[in-house]
Design a protein around this motif. Structure first.
Motif, PDB file in Angstrom:
ATOM      1  N   GLU A  75       0.831  -1.201   0.000  1.00  0.00           N
ATOM      2  CA  GLU A  75       0.000   0.000   0.000  1.00  0.00           C
ATOM      3  C   GLU A  75       0.871   1.259   0.000  1.00  0.00           C
ATOM      4  OE1 GLU A  75      -3.166   1.414   3.186  1.00  0.00           O
ATOM      5  OE2 GLU A  75      -3.605  -0.619   2.495  1.00  0.00           O
ATOM      6  N   ASN A  79       0.880   4.029  -2.759  1.00  0.00           N
ATOM      7  CA  ASN A  79       0.568   5.409  -2.366  1.00  0.00           C
ATOM      8  C   ASN A  79       1.650   6.365  -2.856  1.00  0.00           C
ATOM      9  OD1 ASN A  79      -1.787   4.621  -1.074  1.00  0.00           O
ATOM     10  ND2 ASN A  79      -0.896   4.645   0.978  1.00  0.00           N
ATOM     11  N   PRO A 130      -8.169  -3.007  -2.309  1.00  0.00           N
ATOM     12  CA  PRO A 130      -8.385  -1.792  -1.506  1.00  0.00           C
ATOM     13  C   PRO A 130      -7.145  -1.415  -0.706  1.00  0.00           C
ATOM     14  CG  PRO A 130     -10.199  -3.334  -1.208  1.00  0.00           C
ATOM     15  CD  PRO A 130      -9.137  -4.058  -2.000  1.00  0.00           C
ATOM     16  N   ARG A 131      -6.941  -0.117  -0.591  1.00  0.00           N
ATOM     17  CA  ARG A 131      -5.830   0.405   0.211  1.00  0.00           C
ATOM     18  C   ARG A 131      -6.421   1.083   1.444  1.00  0.00           C
ATOM     19  NH1 ARG A 131      -2.367   3.870  -3.917  1.00  0.00           N
ATOM     20  NH2 ARG A 131      -3.241   2.894  -5.750  1.00  0.00           N
ATOM     21  N   ASN A 132      -6.706   0.295   2.450  1.00  0.00           N
ATOM     22  CA  ASN A 132      -7.365   0.836   3.634  1.00  0.00           C
ATOM     23  C   ASN A 132      -6.673   0.447   4.939  1.00  0.00           C
ATOM     24  OD1 ASN A 132      -7.998  -1.854   3.648  1.00  0.00           O
ATOM     25  ND2 ASN A 132     -10.190  -1.580   3.347  1.00  0.00           N
ATOM     26  N   GLY A 135      -3.931   4.301   6.241  1.00  0.00           N
ATOM     27  CA  GLY A 135      -4.367   5.695   6.332  1.00  0.00           C
ATOM     28  C   GLY A 135      -3.633   6.615   5.385  1.00  0.00           C
ATOM     29  N   THR A 156       0.321   7.023  11.272  1.00  0.00           N
ATOM     30  CA  THR A 156      -1.032   6.568  10.952  1.00  0.00           C
ATOM     31  C   THR A 156      -1.383   5.251  11.626  1.00  0.00           C
ATOM     32  OG1 THR A 156      -0.310   5.432   8.932  1.00  0.00           O
ATOM     33  CG2 THR A 156      -1.035   7.741   8.716  1.00  0.00           C
ATOM     34  N   SER A 174      -8.769   7.163  -1.173  1.00  0.00           N
ATOM     35  CA  SER A 174      -9.508   5.965  -0.765  1.00  0.00           C
ATOM     36  C   SER A 174      -9.996   5.273  -2.019  1.00  0.00           C
ATOM     37  CB  SER A 174     -10.687   6.340   0.129  1.00  0.00           C
ATOM     38  OG  SER A 174     -11.598   7.140  -0.575  1.00  0.00           O
ATOM     39  N   ASN A 175      -9.982   3.949  -1.958  1.00  0.00           N
ATOM     40  CA  ASN A 175     -10.491   3.198  -3.111  1.00  0.00           C
ATOM     41  C   ASN A 175     -11.264   2.043  -2.625  1.00  0.00           C
ATOM     42  OD1 ASN A 175      -8.119   2.053  -2.163  1.00  0.00           O
ATOM     43  ND2 ASN A 175      -7.502   1.304  -4.173  1.00  0.00           N
TER      44      ASN A 175
END
Length: 175
Positions: A75, A79, A130-132, A135, A156, A174-175
């Motif tokens: 992630e 990012n 998903p990148r969750n 943060g 984070t 967010s995705n």
């Protein structure tokens, strides 16, 4: 036997990469775009080079971590690809000088199980997982060091042996 395992891993990756394309062909709305396609495009798609670079980074930076910990490292790399302060490709981010501790210090990826897990996680991340977890983090370090740069960023989360940070006030995608 080793050649057979290598071939099976290759076929598995090919299938994993083909599934999103097949789903797109069956769903005209997906073919038109959408957030998942945008994220894949920004991450450099699912090219062999991107997969190789991300797998290598996950293997060397986080192979002892849980799946969640490895996903978090992936992630951060993606990012960075999306952030204007970093290179615009996975390989560009991974090969950026003085960013990853393993660069130039390690040999081959000898642990086959760890390599396969890292490659699967890399493939999923490049396919738009998903990148969750972090943060919006663009930095991380292990818990056994305390780099001076960490004071300048917003912490984070902590996952396993890694602590994650983002620049203060940075918009979180967010995705």
């Amino acid at each position: 036997m080793s050649k057979l395992l290598k071939w099976l891993a290759h076929v598995g990756v090919c299938i994993a990469l083909a599934i999103p394309a097949t789903a797109q062909a069956q769903n005209p709305r997906a073919a038109a775009g959408g957030p998942e396609r945008l994220i894949q495009a920004k991450a450099g798609g699912t090219s062999n080079a991107s997969l190789k670079c991300l797998t290598e980074a996950l293997y060397h930076e986080a192979r002892g971590e849980s799946v969640k910990g490895q996903r978090a490292v992936a992630e951060v790399i993606l990012n960075r690809v999306d952030h204007p302060a970093f290179p615009k490709s996975v390989c560009g981010v991974v090969n950026q000088p003085k960013q990853f501790s393993y660069k130039g210090k390690v040999g081959k990826m000898r642990d086959r199980a760890a390599f396969n897990r890292a490659q699967k996680i890399a493939s999923e991340a490049l396919a738009g997982a998903p990148r969750n977890l972090t943060g919006g983090a663009t930095y991380f370090h292990t818990t056994y060091v305390k780099p001076s740069w960490s004071k300048r960023f917003t912490r984070t989360t902590r996952i396993g042996a890694h602590v994650f940070y983002r620049r203060g006030g940075q918009r979180i995608a967010s995705n």
